[in-house]
Scaffold this motif. Structure first.
Motif, short mmCIF file in Angstrom:
data_model
loop_
_atom_site.label_atom_id
_atom_site.label_comp_id
_atom_site.label_asym_id
_atom_site.label_seq_id
_atom_site.Cartn_x
_atom_site.Cartn_y
_atom_site.Cartn_z
N LEU A 1 -4.55 11.76 -23.35
CA LEU A 1 -3.58 10.66 -23.39
C LEU A 1 -3.98 9.48 -22.51
N VAL A 2 -4.69 9.75 -21.41
CA VAL A 2 -4.96 8.69 -20.44
C VAL A 2 -6.31 8.02 -20.67
N ARG B 1 -2.55 0.77 -30.62
CA ARG B 1 -1.93 2.09 -30.72
C ARG B 1 -2.72 3.01 -31.64
N ALA C 1 -0.69 14.95 -33.35
CA ALA C 1 -0.72 15.12 -31.89
C ALA C 1 0.34 16.13 -31.45
N SER D 1 0.85 10.71 -34.87
CA SER D 1 1.91 11.29 -34.04
C SER D 1 2.21 12.71 -34.46
N TRP E 1 -5.96 3.94 -29.81
CA TRP E 1 -5.70 4.87 -28.72
C TRP E 1 -5.42 6.28 -29.23
N VAL E 2 -4.54 6.40 -30.24
CA VAL E 2 -4.20 7.73 -30.76
C VAL E 2 -5.38 8.34 -31.50
N ALA F 1 -7.55 9.79 -28.90
CA ALA F 1 -6.89 10.96 -28.34
C ALA F 1 -6.96 12.15 -29.29
N LEU G 1 -4.71 17.79 -22.48
CA LEU G 1 -3.73 16.87 -23.04
C LEU G 1 -3.58 15.62 -22.17
#
Length: 603
Positions: free
Chosen positions: A130-131, A160, A288, A285, A163-164, A167, A126
């Motif tokens: 995220l990073v 955003r 995730a 979201s 990035w997500v 991820a 996780l």
């Protein structure tokens, strides 16, 4: 914890590289297909998860090849029919950099276990999910803005989503590939597989019907979204990481397909029109949060299961150790008792036998020289004295024999003549009624076995005497000699003695082989302990089965080979025939073969 073996680790480098290129290209094509119309970004980017899985499983020296393949294959698959340009190559290189950093951190510092069976493994994944996407989302969105694919005002919202999306690729695809590629995972039994099929069918059907019927544009927090949680909890509690990763993939597939086609609670409107970007942010979201929760719960369940299994294993080992300790303690007590009995028997043999000899000689002299009157009891008293002296001598002999260490002189020879000699000796010693029927059966295929004929004759003689004494009014005595070569135990010769006496009571059975325990008025209680000592000295076993009112069966198990059950001799001398000849006047021992016979009653 050792690293579990993975399917890819068993392939040749060429096959593994081809499989990676195919899977990476398929993930890129699927990621591009999950992009909403007129959008440059995907809701989930599977190639990131594929590359991270490959780097986690590959050797360090293979990393440059895998990264180069990812950089080359990605642009060709994302833009079929077009040659890669500078922007696509740079974006593909940034995706490789993102995964490279994440894989390096997981392998060097986190010690990730591919089974994802620990909470720390899921937390590490996780954190990387995220990073590390920041290293791809920042330059990727900047390149899109520089080439005019998006407006600079949309840089932050697009960042955003980018990035997500990366991820989610790491969070959903990597666990799926890692857990389902394990070779050391136990296959689910058929009922468990059916249960998992029902779980997936229920999850997909519930989400499909709910997303299809609900009007869009209401709220991403509509209660229909919570219907997925029971299925994910079910998967985590019953199927751990493998089932949870596949259930999450099914959840993501249904949710994304409905959202990009304009149905479901995550389709939001802005200024009266659907906003794909806002919809993707809420959908990502949701995925995730539920994905992280499901994987963490599955890891916690796996740790609990392993802790329970370890506890059970340790308890089993503890029970085995306690049993061994108790057996060692019993053996120590037995040896101490035997040492005490040995000292006592030596003292008794020395101090008592000499006076007994004097008494016996005196009784014999008195018997020869006495001339009692007709009505005198002198003869009866002398006879009683002689019987008691003989009984005491027999007790001392048994005590000495019981305490003496047994070291059989093994010789390979037939078992049948030894058994027959002991049977004839017992029948000549013990009076038998006219109604007694004795039969034998010998297996003709029984090979010669290593045995000490003198010691085994004594053991069998005692057993036959007990059987005959149990049938004072007659009955049936059956002797069978066979052998057993069936696994898992070593091959054995079997001597079975069955009588039709009154049987043995359960309370007596428990103490049957205890020294000095007897139910006979004139018994010493050492016969059966000596029998067991002789048989165990041959590395054999004695088994007793008895039913009250029906009879008793004793079985002697003797190894067929000198290497069975711990014999250290590698070559034994061979002798044909028995060490103990039959008593004078007895019938000759039968030849080996299957037969049944009966002794005639005594004249």
């Amino acid at each position: 914890m050792p690293k579990p073996k993975h399917i890819v680790q068993t392939w040749s480098p060429l096959h593994a590289g081809a499989a990676f290129a195919l899977l990476y290209g398929l993930g890129t094509w699927l990621g591009m297909g999950l992009s909403p119309q007129h959008e440059q970004l995907s809701a989930i980017w599977p190639p990131s998860g594929v590359l991270l899985t490959a780097l986690l499983l590959a050797r360090w020296r293979d990393w440059p090849v895998l990264l180069l393949l990812a950089v080359v294959v990605g642009p060709f698959t994302s833009m079929p029919g077009h040659w890669p340009n500078t922007r696509t190559l740079l974006m593909s290189a940034c995706n490789g950099l993102e995964v490279f950093v994440g894989a390096f951190l997981l392998r060097r510092y986190a010690g990730l276990n591919p089974s994802l069976g620990r909470v720390r493994d899921v937390l590490a994944l996780l954190a990387v999910a995220l990073v590390s996407p920041v290293l791809n989302a920042t330059p990727g969105v900047t390149l899109l803005a520089l080439h005019g694919k998006i407006d600079w005002e949309q840089w932050w919202p697009q960042w955003r989503v980018f990035w997500v999306g990366d991820a989610m690729g790491l969070l959903l695809v990597t666990p799926l590939l890692l857990t389902w590629g394990m070779l050391d995972q136990v296959c689910w039994p058929r009922p468990r597989a059916r249960e998992f099929a029902v779980l997936l069918l229920g999850l997909v059907s519930t989400l499909h019907l709910g997303f299809h019927w609900i009007p869009h544009g209401i709220s991403p927090h509509h209660p229909i979204t919570y219907t997925a949680f029971p299925f994910i909890l079910w998967a985590a509690l019953r199927f751990e990481a493998r089932g949870t990763s596949l259930a999450l993939l099914a959840l993501a597939a249904v949710s994304i397909l409905h959202t990009i086609t304009g149905s479901g609670p995550f389709v939001l409107e802005a200024h009266g029109t659907a906003s794909p970007r806002a919809s993707l942010i809420y959908l990502q979201s949701f995925l995730a949060v539920i994905g992280a929760s499901g994987l963490l719960l599955a890891a916690a369940v796996s740790e609990l299961r392993r802790a329970r299994e370890k506890s059970e294993r340790l308890n089993e080992e503890l029970r085995a150790s306690l049993a061994e300790l108790a057996a060692a303690q019993r053996e120590l007590v037995h040896r101490e008792r035997m040492a005490a009995v040995g000292e006592l028997s030596a003292s008794v043999a020395h101090e008592v036998r000499n006076p007994l000899g004097v008494i016996a000689n005196a009784v014999a002299a008195l018997t020869r020289n006495a001339q009692p009157d007709a009505n005198s009891t002198t003869w009866e008293l002398l006879g009683a004295m002689g019987e008691e002296v003989g009984r005491l001598d027999l007790l001392i002999t048994g005590l000495v024999d019981f305490a003496r260490p047994l070291e059989p002189q093994l010789m390979t020879q037939p078992l049948g003549p030894v058994v027959e000699g002991a049977l004839e000796s017992a029948m000549s010693t013990e009076p038998r009624p006219s109604t007694l029927q004795v039969s034998r059966a010998v297996d003709p295929s029984l090979p010669d076995i290593p045995l000490d004929a003198q010691l085994l004759h004594r053991a069998l003689h005692n057993l036959f005497l007990n059987a005959l004494q149990a049938m004072p009014k007659g009955g049936s005595l059956h002797v069978e000699i066979t052998h057993s070569v069936k696994p898992p135990g070593p091959p054995h010769a079997l001597v079975t003695i069955t009588d039709t006496g009154p049987g043995i009571a359960p309370e007596v059975m428990q103490r049957l082989f205890d020294p000095f325990f007897t139910t006979k008025a004139l018994g010493t209680g050492l016969g059966l302990p000596i029998v067991r000592a002789i048989v165990e000295a041959h590395r054999g076993q004695v088994e007793v089965n008895s039913t009250l009112g029906q009879g008793t069966t004793l079985t002697l198990r003797l190894p067929l080979s000198s290497t069975s059950r711990g014999f250290t001799t590698t070559e034994l001398p061979t002798r044909k025939g028995s060490e103990v000849p039959p008593p004078p006047g007895a019938e000759a021992p039968p030849q080996k073969g299957m037969f049944s016979s009966s002794f005639p009653p005594p004249p």
